[in-house]
Scaffold this motif. Structure first.
Motif, PDB file in Angstrom:
ATOM      1  N   ASN A 128       0.808  -1.219   0.000  1.00 26.35           N
ATOM      2  CA  ASN A 128       0.000   0.000   0.000  1.00 26.35           C
ATOM      3  C   ASN A 128       0.839   1.266   0.000  1.00 26.35           C
ATOM      4  O   ASN A 128       0.367   2.323   0.389  1.00 26.35           O
ATOM      5  CB  ASN A 128      -0.953  -0.001   1.193  1.00 26.35           C
ATOM      6  CG  ASN A 128      -2.045  -1.030   1.039  1.00 26.35           C
ATOM      7  OD1 ASN A 128      -2.626  -1.157  -0.024  1.00 26.35           O
ATOM      8  ND2 ASN A 128      -2.310  -1.782   2.085  1.00 26.35           N
ATOM      9  N   GLY A 129       2.081   1.158  -0.433  1.00 25.75           N
ATOM     10  CA  GLY A 129       2.923   2.342  -0.576  1.00 25.75           C
ATOM     11  C   GLY A 129       4.113   2.359   0.357  1.00 25.75           C
ATOM     12  O   GLY A 129       5.125   2.976   0.055  1.00 25.75           O
ATOM     13  N   GLY A 130       3.991   1.700   1.498  1.00 22.11           N
ATOM     14  CA  GLY A 130       5.114   1.613   2.429  1.00 22.11           C
ATOM     15  C   GLY A 130       5.658   2.970   2.820  1.00 22.11           C
ATOM     16  O   GLY A 130       4.924   3.949   2.944  1.00 22.11           O
ATOM     17  N   PHE A 131       6.965   3.014   3.003  1.00 25.02           N
ATOM     18  CA  PHE A 131       7.653   4.234   3.410  1.00 25.02           C
ATOM     19  C   PHE A 131       8.340   4.910   2.236  1.00 25.02           C
ATOM     20  O   PHE A 131       8.996   5.920   2.394  1.00 25.02           O
ATOM     21  CB  PHE A 131       8.706   3.934   4.479  1.00 25.02           C
ATOM     22  CG  PHE A 131       8.163   3.288   5.716  1.00 25.02           C
ATOM     23  CD1 PHE A 131       6.913   3.592   6.195  1.00 25.02           C
ATOM     24  CD2 PHE A 131       8.923   2.372   6.408  1.00 25.02           C
ATOM     25  CE1 PHE A 131       6.420   3.006   7.340  1.00 25.02           C
ATOM     26  CE2 PHE A 131       8.442   1.785   7.559  1.00 25.02           C
ATOM     27  CZ  PHE A 131       7.183   2.086   8.026  1.00 25.02           C
ATOM     28  N   GLY A 132       8.232   4.322   1.056  1.00 22.69           N
ATOM     29  CA  GLY A 132       8.924   4.861  -0.108  1.00 22.69           C
ATOM     30  C   GLY A 132      10.340   4.309  -0.249  1.00 22.69           C
ATOM     31  O   GLY A 132      11.068   4.682  -1.162  1.00 22.69           O
ATOM     32  N   LEU A 133      10.706   3.425   0.651  1.00 23.80           N
ATOM     33  CA  LEU A 133      12.044   2.844   0.619  1.00 23.80           C
ATOM     34  C   LEU A 133      12.238   1.976  -0.625  1.00 23.80           C
ATOM     35  O   LEU A 133      13.290   2.020  -1.255  1.00 23.80           O
ATOM     36  CB  LEU A 133      12.287   2.025   1.888  1.00 23.80           C
ATOM     37  CG  LEU A 133      13.648   1.411   2.085  1.00 23.80           C
ATOM     38  CD1 LEU A 133      14.718   2.498   2.135  1.00 23.80           C
ATOM     39  CD2 LEU A 133      13.676   0.592   3.362  1.00 23.80           C
ATOM     40  N   ALA A 134      11.206   1.224  -0.996  1.00 26.18           N
ATOM     41  CA  ALA A 134      11.311   0.355  -2.176  1.00 26.18           C
ATOM     42  C   ALA A 134      11.581   1.164  -3.436  1.00 26.18           C
ATOM     43  O   ALA A 134      12.386   0.766  -4.278  1.00 26.18           O
ATOM     44  CB  ALA A 134      10.038  -0.473  -2.334  1.00 26.18           C
ATOM     45  N   ASP A 135      10.932   2.318  -3.553  1.00 28.00           N
ATOM     46  CA  ASP A 135      11.160   3.167  -4.730  1.00 28.00           C
ATOM     47  C   ASP A 135      12.595   3.680  -4.784  1.00 28.00           C
ATOM     48  O   ASP A 135      13.212   3.718  -5.851  1.00 28.00           O
ATOM     49  CB  ASP A 135      10.193   4.355  -4.729  1.00 28.00           C
ATOM     50  CG  ASP A 135       8.754   3.930  -4.930  1.00 28.00           C
ATOM     51  OD1 ASP A 135       8.524   2.894  -5.584  1.00 28.00           O
ATOM     52  OD2 ASP A 135       7.863   4.644  -4.426  1.00 28.00           O
ATOM     53  N   GLN A 136      13.116   4.070  -3.638  1.00 24.97           N
ATOM     54  CA  GLN A 136      14.495   4.563  -3.585  1.00 24.97           C
ATOM     55  C   GLN A 136      15.493   3.452  -3.923  1.00 24.97           C
ATOM     56  O   GLN A 136      16.457   3.677  -4.665  1.00 24.97           O
ATOM     57  CB  GLN A 136      14.800   5.142  -2.200  1.00 24.97           C
ATOM     58  CG  GLN A 136      14.020   6.390  -1.877  1.00 24.97           C
ATOM     59  CD  GLN A 136      14.344   7.521  -2.825  1.00 24.97           C
ATOM     60  OE1 GLN A 136      15.492   7.745  -3.186  1.00 24.97           O
ATOM     61  NE2 GLN A 136      13.314   8.228  -3.262  1.00 24.97           N
ATOM     62  N   ILE A 137      15.247   2.273  -3.384  1.00 28.77           N
ATOM     63  CA  ILE A 137      16.133   1.131  -3.672  1.00 28.77           C
ATOM     64  C   ILE A 137      16.052   0.776  -5.151  1.00 28.77           C
ATOM     65  O   ILE A 137      17.071   0.526  -5.802  1.00 28.77           O
ATOM     66  CB  ILE A 137      15.762  -0.078  -2.793  1.00 28.77           C
ATOM     67  CG1 ILE A 137      16.081   0.236  -1.335  1.00 28.77           C
ATOM     68  CG2 ILE A 137      16.489  -1.331  -3.253  1.00 28.77           C
ATOM     69  CD1 ILE A 137      15.538  -0.780  -0.366  1.00 28.77           C
ATOM     70  N   TYR A 138      14.845   0.759  -5.700  1.00 32.75           N
ATOM     71  CA  TYR A 138      14.670   0.456  -7.113  1.00 32.75           C
ATOM     72  C   TYR A 138      15.452   1.432  -7.987  1.00 32.75           C
ATOM     73  O   TYR A 138      16.143   1.026  -8.926  1.00 32.75           O
ATOM     74  CB  TYR A 138      13.186   0.476  -7.483  1.00 32.75           C
ATOM     75  CG  TYR A 138      12.951   0.483  -8.969  1.00 32.75           C
ATOM     76  CD1 TYR A 138      13.138  -0.673  -9.722  1.00 32.75           C
ATOM     77  CD2 TYR A 138      12.582   1.652  -9.632  1.00 32.75           C
ATOM     78  CE1 TYR A 138      12.946  -0.663 -11.084  1.00 32.75           C
ATOM     79  CE2 TYR A 138      12.388   1.667 -10.988  1.00 32.75           C
ATOM     80  CZ  TYR A 138      12.570   0.505 -11.707  1.00 32.75           C
ATOM     81  OH  TYR A 138      12.390   0.520 -13.071  1.00 32.75           O
ATOM     82  N   GLN A 139      15.340   2.720  -7.686  1.00 32.35           N
ATOM     83  CA  GLN A 139      16.065   3.725  -8.470  1.00 32.35           C
ATOM     84  C   GLN A 139      17.577   3.508  -8.398  1.00 32.35           C
ATOM     85  O   GLN A 139      18.282   3.652  -9.394  1.00 32.35           O
ATOM     86  CB  GLN A 139      15.703   5.141  -8.006  1.00 32.35           C
ATOM     87  CG  GLN A 139      14.277   5.543  -8.307  1.00 32.35           C
ATOM     88  CD  GLN A 139      13.959   5.532  -9.793  1.00 32.35           C
ATOM     89  OE1 GLN A 139      14.805   5.821 -10.630  1.00 32.35           O
ATOM     90  NE2 GLN A 139      12.723   5.186 -10.112  1.00 32.35           N
ATOM     91  N   GLN A 140      18.066   3.156  -7.207  1.00 33.49           N
ATOM     92  CA  GLN A 140      19.507   2.913  -7.060  1.00 33.49           C
ATOM     93  C   GLN A 140      19.936   1.683  -7.852  1.00 33.49           C
ATOM     94  O   GLN A 140      20.955   1.707  -8.540  1.00 33.49           O
ATOM     95  CB  GLN A 140      19.868   2.722  -5.580  1.00 33.49           C
ATOM     96  CG  GLN A 140      19.841   3.998  -4.786  1.00 33.49           C
ATOM     97  CD  GLN A 140      20.951   4.941  -5.196  1.00 33.49           C
ATOM     98  OE1 GLN A 140      22.086   4.531  -5.414  1.00 33.49           O
ATOM     99  NE2 GLN A 140      20.615   6.214  -5.299  1.00 33.49           N
ATOM    100  N   LEU A 141      19.153   0.601  -7.763  1.00 22.55           N
ATOM    101  CA  LEU A 141      19.502  -0.621  -8.491  1.00 22.55           C
ATOM    102  C   LEU A 141      19.397  -0.418  -9.991  1.00 22.55           C
ATOM    103  O   LEU A 141      20.218  -0.920 -10.747  1.00 22.55           O
ATOM    104  CB  LEU A 141      18.591  -1.772  -8.058  1.00 22.55           C
ATOM    105  CG  LEU A 141      18.784  -2.279  -6.637  1.00 22.55           C
ATOM    106  CD1 LEU A 141      17.726  -3.323  -6.305  1.00 22.55           C
ATOM    107  CD2 LEU A 141      20.178  -2.848  -6.440  1.00 22.55           C
ATOM    108  N   LYS A 142      18.384   0.330 -10.420  1.00 23.31           N
ATOM    109  CA  LYS A 142      18.218   0.598 -11.845  1.00 23.31           C
ATOM    110  C   LYS A 142      19.373   1.425 -12.386  1.00 23.31           C
ATOM    111  O   LYS A 142      19.863   1.173 -13.484  1.00 23.31           O
ATOM    112  CB  LYS A 142      16.891   1.324 -12.079  1.00 23.31           C
ATOM    113  CG  LYS A 142      16.567   1.522 -13.532  1.00 23.31           C
ATOM    114  CD  LYS A 142      15.220   2.179 -13.695  1.00 23.31           C
ATOM    115  CE  LYS A 142      14.959   2.453 -15.155  1.00 23.31           C
ATOM    116  NZ  LYS A 142      13.722   3.190 -15.357  1.00 23.31           N
ATOM    117  N   GLY A 143      19.828   2.390 -11.609  1.00 22.58           N
ATOM    118  CA  GLY A 143      20.957   3.223 -12.025  1.00 22.58           C
ATOM    119  C   GLY A 143      22.241   2.426 -12.155  1.00 22.58           C
ATOM    120  O   GLY A 143      23.055   2.684 -13.031  1.00 22.58           O
TER     121      GLY A 143
END
Length: 101
Positions: free
Chosen positions: A83-98
């Motif tokens: 349900n959105g969490g803390f936004g940590l997954a989005d930050q990790i995803y961006q780092q891994l994608k980069g």
């Protein structure tokens, strides 16, 4: 002075190679998103456990309450992440994608 005639061979991918690479990139992207969400879920579960949430759930729950309280905490953590969490997954995803680009 005559300049030497140099030829450069350029290998362009065929349409089949491009079509095969697109799903592979989409699969990799989906795997990165899934890994990031799983990490956030585990992180939230650990936060809840260290805050004593699992002990609060198992208090006065009778025999077996302690055994299932951890699974309940993990289930809550997954729901929070979904349900959105803390936004940590989005930050990790961006780092891994980069790093994978």
């Amino acid at each position: 002075m005559a300049s030497p005639n140099l030829s450069i061979a350029v290998s362009l991918p065929s349409a089949d190679q491009v079509n095969k690479a697109a799903p592979a990139a989409a699969d990799k992207d989906a795997a990165l998103r899934k890994s990031a969400a799983e990490f956030e879920s585990v992180f939230i579960a650990e936060m809840l456990s260290h805050a004593g949430f699992d002990k609060a759930l198992s208090e006065n729950s009778g025999f077996g309450g302690e055994a299932f309280s951890r699974m309940l905490v993990e289930s809550y953590a997954e729901e929070i992440t979904n349900n959105g969490g803390f936004g940590l997954a989005d930050q990790i995803y961006q780092q891994l994608k980069g790093r994978s680009s």
